[in-house]
Design an enzyme around this catalytic site. Structure first.
Site, PDB file in Angstrom:
ATOM      1  N   HIS A   1      57.401  88.744  58.188  1.00  0.00           N
ATOM      2  CA  HIS A   1      58.183  88.069  59.226  1.00  0.00           C
ATOM      3  C   HIS A   1      57.564  88.262  60.610  1.00  0.00           C
ATOM      4  CE1 HIS A   1      59.844  92.107  59.975  1.00  0.00           C
ATOM      5  NE2 HIS A   1      60.317  91.651  61.108  1.00  0.00           N
TER       6      HIS A   1
ATOM      7  N   ASP B   1      61.856  90.360  53.708  1.00  0.00           N
ATOM      8  CA  ASP B   1      60.422  90.581  53.907  1.00  0.00           C
ATOM      9  C   ASP B   1      60.007  91.718  52.960  1.00  0.00           C
ATOM     10  OD1 ASP B   1      57.870  91.279  54.706  1.00  0.00           O
ATOM     11  OD2 ASP B   1      58.286  91.066  56.853  1.00  0.00           O
TER      12      ASP B   1
ATOM     13  N   GLU C   1      59.032  94.209  72.247  1.00  0.00           N
ATOM     14  CA  GLU C   1      60.388  94.782  72.256  1.00  0.00           C
ATOM     15  C   GLU C   1      60.407  96.259  72.624  1.00  0.00           C
ATOM     16  OE1 GLU C   1      63.003  91.946  69.313  1.00  0.00           O
ATOM     17  OE2 GLU C   1      62.167  93.779  68.473  1.00  0.00           O
TER      18      GLU C   1
ATOM     19  N   GLU D   1      61.925 101.485  61.687  1.00  0.00           N
ATOM     20  CA  GLU D   1      61.143 100.237  61.604  1.00  0.00           C
ATOM     21  C   GLU D   1      61.240  99.607  62.984  1.00  0.00           C
ATOM     22  OE1 GLU D   1      60.260  97.037  62.160  1.00  0.00           O
ATOM     23  OE2 GLU D   1      61.597  96.041  60.734  1.00  0.00           O
TER      24      GLU D   1
END
Length: 521
Positions: free
Chosen positions: A469, A226, A328, A319
């Site tokens: 992504h 990505d 998440e 990240e």
């Protein structure tokens, strides 16, 4: 269920159909079988040859009318079974049985166990038998035809009651289904978050599936390829080396170690890279292969459970972004690290993020996903809509399907935001650009590297930006909304963690009278 529709007041006529020979044979067979039945009386030692004879004997010789006792105590099938087993087990007298009132002595479940193996008295249809007894013992029952009509009417009543009971049960089942769906989607939402956050409180075994998913190489390959993501981090560090020179840097969730190596190349004195997934072992080899082992220290473990080899760090990089930014909940771990390890005046990157919404008008896609269930190869599957709509869709949206100006619904300052602020409710307004039908709402996020940076870097996951992504997150509406150019489409969004799975998100959208909760998991 078929209903018996004969007129109850019809006169008996001579053309009532007779039983066929086969029916006669069946009745005869049953009567012959009953001749060999042996039933001990419940109140004495006498043995009878049929249920009817047993009940007649109890009434004539002991003064106990069993069907009458059933009606007196309003017994259902289970109550009747318990009463028979109670009488046989305790060998109570007829007198004590007739004197029973108030709490029934056979209420205990222990009397569900048969006192007599294969007891014929327990194998009857109580309601049907009671009705039959009423006809048999009634002096006004009349001839056989009248008896058959009365039995038919009783059967009709039972069928109608059963049908009504079934309808009530189906309605209750539907209510339970809706309740279960609500519990799943809103589990424990009343429980307030702790100061450390739900992610920090997860045990290692509870979080194993999440970290195991990052042990697979394909996901890291996807992220590294990505370019928008990876080159933004690289450019931010390489173009702002003054920020990193001689600093101690913490990389939370380092994966293959790419960000740690960027930081080392940007001049960091020491980089501590932490990851719980097994990819950390590959990262160790990668760091050694690039001769950066003197600068980068890799540690396997959850940031919430390990101790760093330093007391404080100057910069935290990570990240952590998921779908719709917050999926998440990895930001919780970054904030934990910030509060525990970041030195005064330290920096967190990215330092600012925002979530935006826009209206979508794509009737073709809506038909493919929602209207499709109205006719599936000639069959109705409309119930599937209720299962499909609540699932948020992660996909690359065609820019031309966006029909409104975007609205920023949340801005996150990673230097000061608290975990509790990541659950929020906010009103929003979408300015419509095209007269059409709004079929969905799209969500995306923007990332900024601004603080103390002479060369600021940002990237966007918007539909009209270069594909990443993360793609976009689409919330399909069950019913499209007609909108006009220049109109303000008002709405409200609530975003919070699923308390039973704090890495999953629950998003509730209210729009033009429609309210729907979506899951992102």
């Amino acid at each position: 269920m078929a209903a018996y529709t004969a007129d109850r007041d019809v006169e008996v006529c001579d053309d009532v159909p007779e039983l066929s020979d086969s029916d006669d044979e069946q009745w005869q067979s049953m009567e012959e079988g009953s001749e060999h039945m042996s039933i001990p009386c419940v109140l004495c030692d006498r043995t009878l040859t049929s249920v009817s004879e047993t009940f007649q004997h109890c009434k004539a010789d002991h003064g106990v009318d069993i069907p009458e006792q059933v009606q007196k105590h309003r017994l259902d099938d289970y109550g009747y079974i318990k009463m028979i087993n109670y009488i046989r087990t305790t060998r109570c007298s007829a007198e004590s049985l007739l004197l029973v009132s108030g709490p029934l002595p056979w209420n205990s479940d222990e009397f569900m166990k048969p006192a007599l193996p294969d007891d014929p008295l327990l194998q009857i249809d109580l309601e049907e038998f009671s009705g039959a007894e009423a006809v048999t013992f009634s002096p006004s029952a009349g001839d056989n035809t009248a008896m058959l009509l009365q039995r038919a009417r009783q059967a009709e009543d039972r069928a109608q009651r059963a049908e009504e009971a079934l309808a009530r049960a189906m309605e209750d089942l539907h209510k339970l289904k809706l309740l279960a769906q609500g519990l799943v989607l809103n589990a424990d939402t009343s429980r307030g978050p702790s100061s450390s956050g739900a992610i920090a409180e997860l045990r290692e075994d509870e979080d194993e599936a999440y970290f195991s998913s990052y042990g697979h190489y394909s996901i890291h390959e996807e992220m590294l390829k990505d370019k928008v993501r990876t080159e933004s981090y690289r450019d931010f560090m390489y173009h702002n080396m003054d920020v990193f020179k001689d600093k101690v840097v913490l990389d939370v969730g380092c994966g293959t170690g790419i960000l740690s190596m960027f930081a080392a190349k940007a001049g960091a004195r020491k980089v501590i890279a932490v990851d719980q997934s097994d990819i950390i072992y590959q990262a160790m080899d990668i760091v050694r292969s690039n001769k950066l082992e003197d600068t980068i220290t890799l540690i396997k473990g959850r940031i919430e459970e390990i101790d760093l080899p330093v007391e404080k760090v100057d910069i935290i990089i990570s990240e952590w972004m998921g779908y719709f930014l917050l999926f998440e909940s990895m930001l919780d771990s970054v904030l934990y690290a910030r509060d525990r390890y970041l030195a005064e005046g330290g920096l967190v990157y990215p330092d600012r993020c925002s979530i935006s919404l826009a209206a979508v008008g794509d009737t073709q896609k809506h038909n493919e996903r929602i209207a499709f269930w109205d006719d599936v190869y000639g069959f109705k599957m409309t119930c599937m809509k209720k299962a499909v709509v609540p699932e948020a869709v992660v996909e690359v949206l065609k820019p031309e399907t966006v029909i409104s100006e975007p609205a920023v619904i949340k801005t996150v300052d990673c230097g000061i935001v608290s975990v509790s602020e990541l659950d929020f409710t906010v009103d929003f307004t979408l300015k419509i650009r095209v007269s059409t039908f709004c079929t969905a709402i799209v969500g995306y996020f923007d990332i900024f590297f601004d603080e103390s940076c002479g060369n600021k870097v940002m990237f966007s996951t918007a539909p009209d930006s270069t594909k990443t992504h993360w793609k976009q997150t689409v919330f399909l509406l069950q019913s499209p909304i007609s909108v006009q150019t220049g109109e303000d489409l008002l709405g409200q969004i609530t975003v919070h963690k699923n308390r039973k799975d704090p890495r999953a998100l629950l998003i509730t959208l209210t729009l033009a009278g429609q309210k729907q909760t979506y899951s992102l998991q």
